[in-house]
Design a protein around this motif. Structure first.
Motif, PDB file in Angstrom:
ATOM      1  N   VAL A   1     -19.010  14.302   2.530  1.00  0.00           N
ATOM      2  CA  VAL A   1     -20.242  13.613   2.143  1.00  0.00           C
ATOM      3  C   VAL A   1     -20.424  12.439   3.092  1.00  0.00           C
ATOM      4  O   VAL A   1     -19.487  11.674   3.339  1.00  0.00           O
ATOM      5  N   GLU A   2     -21.620  12.337   3.653  1.00  0.00           N
ATOM      6  CA  GLU A   2     -21.920  11.237   4.567  1.00  0.00           C
ATOM      7  C   GLU A   2     -23.102  10.447   4.028  1.00  0.00           C
ATOM      8  O   GLU A   2     -24.017  11.018   3.441  1.00  0.00           O
ATOM      9  N   TYR A   3     -23.057   9.171   4.244  1.00  0.00           N
ATOM     10  CA  TYR A   3     -24.169   8.310   3.866  1.00  0.00           C
ATOM     11  C   TYR A   3     -24.831   7.830   5.149  1.00  0.00           C
ATOM     12  O   TYR A   3     -24.197   7.183   5.977  1.00  0.00           O
ATOM     13  N   MET A   4     -26.101   8.196   5.310  1.00  0.00           N
ATOM     14  CA  MET A   4     -26.820   7.843   6.527  1.00  0.00           C
ATOM     15  C   MET A   4     -27.228   6.381   6.493  1.00  0.00           C
ATOM     16  O   MET A   4     -27.867   5.949   5.525  1.00  0.00           O
ATOM     17  N   PRO A   5     -26.889   5.628   7.519  1.00  0.00           N
ATOM     18  CA  PRO A   5     -27.425   4.274   7.608  1.00  0.00           C
ATOM     19  C   PRO A   5     -28.907   4.364   7.966  1.00  0.00           C
ATOM     20  O   PRO A   5     -29.413   5.442   8.282  1.00  0.00           O
ATOM     21  N   ALA A   6     -29.580   3.253   7.922  1.00  0.00           N
ATOM     22  CA  ALA A   6     -31.005   3.243   8.273  1.00  0.00           C
ATOM     23  C   ALA A   6     -31.179   3.702   9.717  1.00  0.00           C
ATOM     24  O   ALA A   6     -30.355   3.403  10.583  1.00  0.00           O
ATOM     25  N   ALA A   7     -32.248   4.423   9.954  1.00  0.00           N
ATOM     26  CA  ALA A   7     -32.535   4.904  11.309  1.00  0.00           C
ATOM     27  C   ALA A   7     -32.796   3.717  12.229  1.00  0.00           C
ATOM     28  O   ALA A   7     -33.419   2.739  11.818  1.00  0.00           O
ATOM     29  N   PRO A   8     -32.334   3.785  13.473  1.00  0.00           N
ATOM     30  CA  PRO A   8     -32.555   2.677  14.395  1.00  0.00           C
ATOM     31  C   PRO A   8     -34.015   2.525  14.805  1.00  0.00           C
ATOM     32  O   PRO A   8     -34.442   1.446  15.204  1.00  0.00           O
ATOM     33  N   ALA A   9     -34.783   3.617  14.681  1.00  0.00           N
ATOM     34  CA  ALA A   9     -36.208   3.563  15.020  1.00  0.00           C
ATOM     35  C   ALA A   9     -36.916   4.684  14.265  1.00  0.00           C
ATOM     36  O   ALA A   9     -36.300   5.709  13.939  1.00  0.00           O
ATOM     37  N   PRO A  10     -38.202   4.517  13.978  1.00  0.00           N
ATOM     38  CA  PRO A  10     -38.937   5.587  13.290  1.00  0.00           C
ATOM     39  C   PRO A  10     -38.912   6.887  14.099  1.00  0.00           C
ATOM     40  O   PRO A  10     -38.977   6.876  15.326  1.00  0.00           O
ATOM     41  N   GLY A  11     -38.753   8.010  13.385  1.00  0.00           N
ATOM     42  CA  GLY A  11     -38.780   9.314  14.030  1.00  0.00           C
ATOM     43  C   GLY A  11     -37.433   9.813  14.549  1.00  0.00           C
ATOM     44  O   GLY A  11     -37.343  10.944  15.007  1.00  0.00           O
ATOM     45  N   TRP A  12     -36.396   8.981  14.490  1.00  0.00           N
ATOM     46  CA  TRP A  12     -35.094   9.431  14.967  1.00  0.00           C
ATOM     47  C   TRP A  12     -34.539  10.491  14.031  1.00  0.00           C
ATOM     48  O   TRP A  12     -34.854  10.538  12.845  1.00  0.00           O
ATOM     49  N   LEU A  13     -33.670  11.355  14.560  1.00  0.00           N
ATOM     50  CA  LEU A  13     -33.112  12.482  13.817  1.00  0.00           C
ATOM     51  C   LEU A  13     -31.646  12.226  13.474  1.00  0.00           C
ATOM     52  O   LEU A  13     -30.866  11.827  14.347  1.00  0.00           O
ATOM     53  N   TRP A  14     -31.295  12.470  12.212  1.00  0.00           N
ATOM     54  CA  TRP A  14     -29.894  12.354  11.806  1.00  0.00           C
ATOM     55  C   TRP A  14     -29.174  13.646  12.175  1.00  0.00           C
ATOM     56  O   TRP A  14     -29.556  14.737  11.760  1.00  0.00           O
ATOM     57  N   ILE A  15     -28.123  13.537  12.979  1.00  0.00           N
ATOM     58  CA  ILE A  15     -27.274  14.667  13.356  1.00  0.00           C
ATOM     59  C   ILE A  15     -26.040  14.563  12.459  1.00  0.00           C
ATOM     60  O   ILE A  15     -25.235  13.649  12.601  1.00  0.00           O
ATOM     61  N   GLY A  16     -25.926  15.487  11.509  1.00  0.00           N
ATOM     62  CA  GLY A  16     -24.849  15.427  10.536  1.00  0.00           C
ATOM     63  C   GLY A  16     -23.469  15.637  11.150  1.00  0.00           C
ATOM     64  O   GLY A  16     -23.327  16.253  12.205  1.00  0.00           O
ATOM     65  N   GLY A  17     -22.471  15.114  10.461  1.00  0.00           N
ATOM     66  CA  GLY A  17     -21.093  15.255  10.911  1.00  0.00           C
ATOM     67  C   GLY A  17     -20.599  16.686  10.770  1.00  0.00           C
ATOM     68  O   GLY A  17     -21.254  17.539  10.160  1.00  0.00           O
ATOM     69  N   PHE A  18     -19.436  16.960  11.344  1.00  0.00           N
ATOM     70  CA  PHE A  18     -18.893  18.310  11.330  1.00  0.00           C
ATOM     71  C   PHE A  18     -17.383  18.263  11.529  1.00  0.00           C
ATOM     72  O   PHE A  18     -16.828  17.265  11.967  1.00  0.00           O
TER      73      PHE A  18
END
Length: 113
Positions: A50-67
């Motif tokens: 389980v990962e908790y995403m921090p706030a995006a550094p800029a609008p429109g950025w994509l979260w690349i999940g861990g693996f």
């Protein structure tokens, strides 16, 4: 050797070493370089963490999940991160695929649409 000669030699050696090392760059491997390319591994990857995403550094950025990656003969979790969007591309997530009696790691990558 006299003191001025030793000082001159030391400064010259330090300058030469500095110039030699100036061309060396140590940088982290790019994200797409993660992955095990050897024989399939016999140990199935654990369930995703389980990962908790921090706030995006800029609008429109994509979260690349861990693996889970295979390193030093064991599964190691590589945490997710934010990446800037790449126009004309879509992200294909990291995955493990069953291959014969083992598992083969397929790193995530940007794919042209």
């Amino acid at each position: 050797m006299s003191k001025p000669s030793i000082r001159f030699f030391t400064l010259g050696a330090a300058a030469a070493l500095s110039l030699a090392l100036a061309g060396c760059v140590v940088a982290p491997a790019p994200y797409g370089s993660y992955g095990y390319y050897g024989e399939p591994v016999s140990v199935a990857p654990p369930p995703p963490q389980v990962e908790y995403m921090p706030a995006a550094p800029a609008p429109g950025w994509l979260w690349i999940g861990g693996f889970w990656s295979w390193r030093a003969n064991r599964h190691v979790w590589v945490g997710g991160h934010w990446e800037a969007p790449r126009p004309g591309y879509r992200w294909v997530p990291h995955q493990w695929q069953r291959q014969g009696q083992g598992w083969r790691e397929r790193p995530g990558y940007w794919n042209r649409r």
